[in-house]
Scaffold this motif. Structure first.
Motif, mmCIF file in Angstrom:
data_model
loop_
_atom_site.group_PDB
_atom_site.id
_atom_site.type_symbol
_atom_site.label_atom_id
_atom_site.label_comp_id
_atom_site.label_asym_id
_atom_site.label_seq_id
_atom_site.Cartn_x
_atom_site.Cartn_y
_atom_site.Cartn_z
ATOM 1 N N VAL A 64 20.365 -25.207 -22.704
ATOM 2 C CA VAL A 64 20.488 -23.759 -22.123
ATOM 3 C C VAL A 64 19.902 -22.914 -22.982
ATOM 4 O O VAL A 64 20.092 -22.927 -24.224
ATOM 5 N N MET A 65 18.958 -21.931 -22.540
ATOM 6 C CA MET A 65 18.260 -20.871 -23.301
ATOM 7 C C MET A 65 18.781 -19.592 -23.088
ATOM 8 O O MET A 65 18.799 -19.424 -22.064
ATOM 9 N N ALA A 66 18.911 -18.633 -24.056
ATOM 10 C CA ALA A 66 19.388 -17.331 -23.821
ATOM 11 C C ALA A 66 18.918 -16.233 -24.523
ATOM 12 O O ALA A 66 18.403 -16.762 -25.628
ATOM 13 N N TRP A 67 19.063 -15.306 -24.129
ATOM 14 C CA TRP A 67 18.691 -14.070 -24.766
ATOM 15 C C TRP A 67 19.810 -13.043 -25.315
ATOM 16 O O TRP A 67 20.508 -12.690 -24.168
ATOM 17 N N PHE A 68 20.065 -12.707 -26.658
ATOM 18 C CA PHE A 68 21.004 -11.747 -26.832
ATOM 19 C C PHE A 68 20.194 -10.574 -27.509
ATOM 20 O O PHE A 68 19.072 -10.604 -28.016
ATOM 21 N N ARG A 69 21.107 -9.490 -27.966
ATOM 22 C CA ARG A 69 20.291 -8.321 -28.574
ATOM 23 C C ARG A 69 21.426 -7.583 -29.547
ATOM 24 O O ARG A 69 22.862 -7.869 -29.023
ATOM 25 N N GLN A 70 20.989 -7.141 -30.352
ATOM 26 C CA GLN A 70 21.933 -6.482 -31.410
ATOM 27 C C GLN A 70 21.218 -5.125 -31.861
ATOM 28 O O GLN A 70 20.144 -5.074 -32.453
ATOM 29 N N ALA A 71 21.953 -3.884 -31.385
ATOM 30 C CA ALA A 71 21.799 -2.525 -31.642
ATOM 31 C C ALA A 71 22.044 -2.349 -33.136
ATOM 32 O O ALA A 71 23.113 -2.810 -33.504
ATOM 33 N N PRO A 72 21.525 -1.408 -33.826
ATOM 34 C CA PRO A 72 22.136 -1.045 -35.104
ATOM 35 C C PRO A 72 23.652 -0.549 -35.078
ATOM 36 O O PRO A 72 23.982 0.425 -34.206
ATOM 37 N N GLY A 73 24.517 -1.172 -35.818
ATOM 38 C CA GLY A 73 25.784 -0.729 -35.925
ATOM 39 C C GLY A 73 26.676 -1.432 -34.874
ATOM 40 O O GLY A 73 27.826 -0.978 -34.716
#
Length: 124
Positions: free
Chosen positions: A33-42
């Motif tokens: 399974v392939m996924a995308w995650f994201r992380q914004a500052p803080g």
């Protein structure tokens, strides 16, 4: 073992589009399974989208549903994230992740393999 390398990030105006790509090494890519995650500052890393190994199932966070589209090409060992109608709140570092999973695709800790991330910045 799988190594993941993201590309395609950049600076775009609100309403614009970007296409992220994640190239994988390793012969077992098609099983993951392939996924995308994201992380914004803080903020904590959050789920964006996932696609099953056979491309029959796709999953999206409510915040991106209808604007983002995930796809994969197992022959090229690559997964893509087409991002349309981008908003300033989409600004984050986007990470590609992979793992053999049956469910709970949205859980960060379920993924063993991660890319280094690519920055997406959406200006207003």
């Amino acid at each position: 073992q799988v190594q993941l390398v993201e590309s395609g990030g950049g600076l775009v105006q609100a309403g614009g589009s970007l296409r992220l790509a994640c190239a994988a090494s390793g012969r077992t890519f098609s099983r993951y399974v392939m996924a995308w995650f994201r992380q914004a500052p803080g903020k904590e890393r959050e789920f964006v989208s996932a696609i099953s190994w056979n491309v029959f199932e796709t999953y999206y966070a409510n915040s991106v549903k209808g604007r983002f589209s995930i796809s994969r090409n197992n022959a090229k060992n690559t997964v893509y994230l087409q991002m349309n109608s981008l908003k300033p709140e989409d600004t984050a570092v986007y990470y590609c992740a992979g793992q053999v999973l049956r469910d709970n695709y949205y859980v960060t800790s379920n993924y063993a393999y991660w890319g280094q991330g690519t920055q997406v910045t959406v200006s207003s």
